[in-house]
Design a protein around this motif. Structure first.
Motif, PDB file in Angstrom:
ATOM      1  N   TYR A  30       0.971  -1.138  -0.105  1.00 22.02           N
ATOM      2  CA  TYR A  30      -0.016  -0.066  -0.021  1.00 22.02           C
ATOM      3  C   TYR A  30       0.922   1.202  -0.005  1.00 22.02           C
ATOM      4  O   TYR A  30       0.606   2.329  -0.614  1.00 22.02           O
ATOM      5  CB  TYR A  30      -1.037  -0.233   1.159  1.00 22.02           C
ATOM      6  N   ARG A  61     -18.430  -3.246   4.902  1.00 22.26           N
ATOM      7  CA  ARG A  61     -17.563  -2.186   4.830  1.00 22.26           C
ATOM      8  C   ARG A  61     -17.177  -1.360   6.105  1.00 22.26           C
ATOM      9  O   ARG A  61     -16.247  -1.256   6.682  1.00 22.26           O
ATOM     10  CB  ARG A  61     -17.751  -1.325   3.698  1.00 22.26           C
ATOM     11  N   MET A  62     -18.389  -1.188   7.037  1.00 26.27           N
ATOM     12  CA  MET A  62     -18.375  -0.761   8.242  1.00 26.27           C
ATOM     13  C   MET A  62     -17.548  -1.572   9.281  1.00 26.27           C
ATOM     14  O   MET A  62     -16.822  -1.261   9.947  1.00 26.27           O
ATOM     15  CB  MET A  62     -19.773  -0.617   8.725  1.00 26.27           C
ATOM     16  N   TYR A  88     -15.317  -4.032   8.497  1.00 22.78           N
ATOM     17  CA  TYR A  88     -13.882  -3.762   8.089  1.00 22.78           C
ATOM     18  C   TYR A  88     -13.421  -2.724   8.376  1.00 22.78           C
ATOM     19  O   TYR A  88     -12.070  -2.546   8.937  1.00 22.78           O
ATOM     20  CB  TYR A  88     -13.684  -3.883   6.487  1.00 22.78           C
ATOM     21  N   GLY A  89     -13.921  -1.477   8.489  1.00 25.10           N
ATOM     22  CA  GLY A  89     -13.388  -0.197   8.636  1.00 25.10           C
ATOM     23  C   GLY A  89     -13.197  -0.145  10.177  1.00 25.10           C
ATOM     24  O   GLY A  89     -12.315   0.500  10.804  1.00 25.10           O
ATOM     25  N   MET A  90     -14.234  -0.568  11.037  1.00 26.14           N
ATOM     26  CA  MET A  90     -14.031  -0.716  12.575  1.00 26.14           C
ATOM     27  C   MET A  90     -12.788  -1.482  12.797  1.00 26.14           C
ATOM     28  O   MET A  90     -12.136  -0.990  14.013  1.00 26.14           O
ATOM     29  CB  MET A  90     -15.234  -1.105  13.233  1.00 26.14           C
ATOM     30  N   LEU A 117      -9.955  -2.527  10.845  1.00 29.77           N
ATOM     31  CA  LEU A 117      -8.907  -2.005   9.839  1.00 29.77           C
ATOM     32  C   LEU A 117      -8.428  -0.570  10.145  1.00 29.77           C
ATOM     33  O   LEU A 117      -7.336  -0.058  10.091  1.00 29.77           O
ATOM     34  CB  LEU A 117      -8.895  -2.623   8.711  1.00 29.77           C
ATOM     35  N   GLY A 118      -9.586   0.297  10.175  1.00 27.59           N
ATOM     36  CA  GLY A 118      -9.269   1.514   9.748  1.00 27.59           C
ATOM     37  C   GLY A 118      -8.214   2.526  10.328  1.00 27.59           C
ATOM     38  O   GLY A 118      -7.194   2.664   9.746  1.00 27.59           O
ATOM     39  N   SER A 119      -8.499   2.583  11.573  1.00 31.13           N
ATOM     40  CA  SER A 119      -7.435   3.423  12.299  1.00 31.13           C
ATOM     41  C   SER A 119      -5.980   2.607  12.498  1.00 31.13           C
ATOM     42  O   SER A 119      -4.907   3.294  12.414  1.00 31.13           O
ATOM     43  CB  SER A 119      -7.643   3.665  14.064  1.00 31.13           C
ATOM     44  N   GLN A 165      -4.588   0.639  10.300  1.00 29.41           N
ATOM     45  CA  GLN A 165      -4.141   0.725   8.927  1.00 29.41           C
ATOM     46  C   GLN A 165      -3.526   1.954   8.702  1.00 29.41           C
ATOM     47  O   GLN A 165      -2.313   1.942   8.157  1.00 29.41           O
ATOM     48  CB  GLN A 165      -5.175   0.318   7.964  1.00 29.41           C
ATOM     49  N   ILE A 166      -3.907   3.117   8.985  1.00 30.39           N
ATOM     50  CA  ILE A 166      -3.720   4.515   8.674  1.00 30.39           C
ATOM     51  C   ILE A 166      -2.425   4.699   9.507  1.00 30.39           C
ATOM     52  O   ILE A 166      -1.380   5.181   9.163  1.00 30.39           O
ATOM     53  CB  ILE A 166      -4.628   5.432   9.065  1.00 30.39           C
TER      54      ILE A 166
END
Length: 220
Positions: free
Chosen positions: A121, A173-174, A176-178, A180-182, A184-185
Motif C-alpha cells: 500500500y 465495509r463498516m 472492516y473499517g471498525m 482495520l481503519g485506524s 491501518q492508517i
C-alpha cells in the motif's frame, strides 16, 4: 534454484531422480512472491524483470511466459498479496454467528495489517505521481473478486431474518473499517508498531459486539 525447463540439456541428478517441474500455479506464486520483494525493495519504476526472475530462481523467458509485462506482473502480485483466495471461507460456514464474524474479521486484519501488505500500500501511494496506474490496478483487483466471506455471511443472516441493515455490502465495509481503519492508517504512516495477534482479536471481538448489539433482531 533454476527450473529444469529453464536449463535445456541439463540431465537430472542420478542420485535424486527426475526433479518435479513446477505447475503454472506454483510458478505464478513463486514469481509473485519474488516480485513483491523486488517491488518493495526497489520501487515499481526501478524494479526490473531480470531481478524478479533472478529472485524467483527462474529464467527471464519463463517469467515472460507467465507475465508478459511488468504491469501484468504487478497486477498479479497485488492479487496474490492483497486478495488471497479462500482466506476465510471455512470461517464463513461457522454455525455460531458471533464466532464466524469475529474470525473472518480477525483473519482479514492479520493479513492486511502484515508488514508486506502495508508495504505494498505504501508503494502504491508513494509512486502515485510517477505511476498513477498502480492505484487504478490496485483498486480494480480489490473490487473484482466479488463479495467477501463477510458480506456473504451477512447476506445469509439477513435473508434468514436474523440481522437487519440497508445493505450487506455497506455493513461489511463498516465492520472492516471498525477493525482495520485506524490501525491501518497508523501503520501506513509508520507511527505505530505491527499489531500483536491478541490486539487484532480484541479489535475484531469489540467490532462484532458493537455491530450485533445494534443489528440483531430481537424477538418481540
Amino acid at each position: 534454484m533454476s527450473e529444469v525447463l529453464d536449463r535445456p540439456g541439463c540431465a537430472p541428478d542420478s542420485r535424486t531422480g527426475p526433479r518435479a517441474v513446477p505447475t503454472d500455479g506454483a510458478r505464478r506464486r513463486r514469481l509473485c512472491e519474488a516480485a513483491a520483494s523486488v517491488f518493495l525493495r526497489d520501487g515499481y519504476a526501478a524494479a526490473s524483470m531480470d531481478e524478479v526472475a533472478r529472485a524467483a530462481g527462474m529464467s527471464k523467458r519463463t517469467l515472460y511466459q507467465v507475465f508478459p509485462s511488468k504491469a501484468a506482473l504487478f497486477e498479479g502480485t497485488i492479487a496474490a498479496t492483497l486478495v488471497p483466495v479462500a482466506l476465510d471461507t471455512e470461517l464463513e460456514r461457522e454455525p455460531d454467528l458471533r464466532r464466524a464474524l469475529t474470525g473472518i474479521l480477525a483473519a482479514a486484519a492479520r493479513h492486511l495489517l502484515a508488514a508486506q501488505q502495508i508495504g505494498i500500500y505504501r508503494l502504491v501511494i508513494g509512486e502515485r505521481h510517477c505511476s498513477p496506474e498502480l492505484a487504478e490496478v490496485t483498486h480494480r483487483v480489490l473490487t473484482s473478486r466479488g463479495s467477501s466471506a463477510l458480506e456473504r455471511r451477512l447476506t445469509a443472516e439477513a435473508a434468514a431474518g436474523r440481522l437487519r441493515f440497508s445493505s450487506p455490502t455497506v455493513a461489511a465495509r463498516m465492520l472492516y473499517g471498525m477493525v482495520l481503519g485506524s490501525a491501518q492508517i497508523r501503520l501506513l504512516l509508520g507511527v505505530r508498531d505491527p499489531l500483536e495477534p491478541g490486539e487484532i482479536a480484541s479489535l475484531a471481538e469489540e467490532a462484532v459486539a458493537l455491530f450485533l448489539d445494534g443489528a440483531v433482531v430481537r424477538e418481540g
